[in-house]
Design a protein around this motif. Structure first.
Motif, PDB file in Angstrom:
ATOM      1  N   UNK A 124       0.812  -0.923  -0.067  1.00  0.00           N
ATOM      2  CA  UNK A 124      -0.035   0.207  -0.024  1.00  0.00           C
ATOM      3  C   UNK A 124       0.832   1.301  -0.093  1.00  0.00           C
ATOM      4  N   UNK A 125       0.858   2.138  -1.114  1.00  0.00           N
ATOM      5  CA  UNK A 125       1.724   3.169  -1.248  1.00  0.00           C
ATOM      6  C   UNK A 125       0.780   4.671  -1.220  1.00  0.00           C
ATOM      7  N   UNK A 138      -1.877  10.341  -4.375  1.00  0.00           N
ATOM      8  CA  UNK A 138      -2.098   9.060  -5.162  1.00  0.00           C
ATOM      9  C   UNK A 138      -2.030   7.801  -4.138  1.00  0.00           C
ATOM     10  N   UNK A 139      -3.229   7.276  -3.844  1.00  0.00           N
ATOM     11  CA  UNK A 139      -3.195   5.997  -2.983  1.00  0.00           C
ATOM     12  C   UNK A 139      -3.273   4.761  -3.889  1.00  0.00           C
ATOM     13  N   UNK A 140      -2.263   3.953  -3.840  1.00  0.00           N
ATOM     14  CA  UNK A 140      -2.254   2.614  -4.617  1.00  0.00           C
ATOM     15  C   UNK A 140      -2.392   1.452  -3.508  1.00  0.00           C
ATOM     16  N   UNK A 141      -3.419   0.628  -3.740  1.00  0.00           N
ATOM     17  CA  UNK A 141      -3.802  -0.427  -3.111  1.00  0.00           C
ATOM     18  C   UNK A 141      -3.262  -1.550  -3.998  1.00  0.00           C
ATOM     19  N   UNK A 142      -2.091  -2.077  -3.975  1.00  0.00           N
ATOM     20  CA  UNK A 142      -1.894  -3.103  -5.077  1.00  0.00           C
ATOM     21  C   UNK A 142      -2.650  -4.568  -4.746  1.00  0.00           C
ATOM     22  N   UNK A 143      -2.713  -5.015  -5.899  1.00  0.00           N
ATOM     23  CA  UNK A 143      -3.363  -6.365  -5.974  1.00  0.00           C
ATOM     24  C   UNK A 143      -4.880  -6.289  -5.545  1.00  0.00           C
ATOM     25  N   UNK A 144      -5.611  -5.410  -5.293  1.00  0.00           N
ATOM     26  CA  UNK A 144      -7.025  -5.239  -4.918  1.00  0.00           C
ATOM     27  C   UNK A 144      -7.773  -4.807  -6.054  1.00  0.00           C
ATOM     28  N   UNK A 145      -8.976  -5.350  -6.296  1.00  0.00           N
ATOM     29  CA  UNK A 145      -9.843  -4.933  -7.346  1.00  0.00           C
ATOM     30  C   UNK A 145     -11.155  -4.236  -6.785  1.00  0.00           C
ATOM     31  N   UNK A 146     -11.669  -3.359  -7.238  1.00  0.00           N
ATOM     32  CA  UNK A 146     -13.185  -2.793  -7.001  1.00  0.00           C
ATOM     33  C   UNK A 146     -14.286  -3.883  -7.175  1.00  0.00           C
ATOM     34  N   UNK A 147     -15.404  -3.968  -6.778  1.00  0.00           N
ATOM     35  CA  UNK A 147     -16.524  -4.570  -7.135  1.00  0.00           C
ATOM     36  C   UNK A 147     -16.975  -4.062  -8.287  1.00  0.00           C
TER      37      UNK A 147
END
Length: 202
Positions: A124-125, A138-147
């Protein structure tokens, strides 16, 4: 500075009371932890304002403080990449500092929450950047997808935290997008004057 210091101390007292209730009533812990995080975000703003004299807050300092608080409360590591170029700092308008702190707090904690719901979650960066006339977080939540049914612009699929974000977002000079990209979920908050002021080089 003294007023901000007193407000910060009072907010710390409120956080202490909320933590006592969270311990006493475990069934209420999730909503109380959310409230604790929100009060902490306001405490961050007043804490920073108690240290400066007549100066607006620096965007990168506020983001860094919110990330530090999130790490302390959740234990989830966050990698803040902050643009601290001293000849072009990004200042926040004082009247927008608390709403923006609450918005950023919700975005960071929302990212932390959804990491726990994905077995493929990566780092998480949080990155702060600026151009000649604007700034962004910019908030990057790696490996996660939105519904599939999520749409921030229309308000579809939003939880309580993101509904708060949508209601607090300034009507002008601020734009927020949340979307799934190949690397993960990206929340991009873009800010322009008069919400921010970029000091020109001497």
């Amino acid at each position: 500075r003294e007023v901000h210091h007193r407000i910060k101390n009072n907010l710390q007292g409120v956080v202490g009371l909320l933590r006592q209730h969270a311990t006493r009533y475990p069934e209420l812990k999730p909503p109380l932890e959310s409230a604790i995080a929100q009060v902490n975000a306001m405490e961050v703003v007043h804490g920073l304002q108690s240290k400066v004299s007549g100066e607006a807050l620096l965007l990168c300092e506020m983001v860094e403080a919110i990330c530090r608080t999130a790490v302390g409360l959740t234990g989830v590591p966050i990698n803040p990449v902050l643009d601290k170029v001293i000849d072009r700092p990004v200042f926040l308008a004082q009247e927008e500092a608390v709403p923006l702190a609450l918005i950023l707090n919700e975005l960071v904690f929302n990212a932390v929450k959804h990491r726990g719901q994905s077995a493929k979650a990566g780092p998480l960066s949080v990155a702060v950047d600026r151009t000649e006339t604007s700034a962004s977080v910019r908030i990057l939540n790696s490996g996660v997808r939105l519904p599939e049914d999520f749409d921030f612009a229309t308000g579809r699929g939003l939880g309580t935290g993101l509904m708060l974000v949508k209601s607090l977002l300034p009507r002008a000079a601020a734009q927020l997008s949340i979307r799934t990209e190949p690397e993960g979920v990206v929340a991009l908050l873009e800010l322009e004057p008069p919400i921010i002021k970029i000091r020109k080089p001497d």
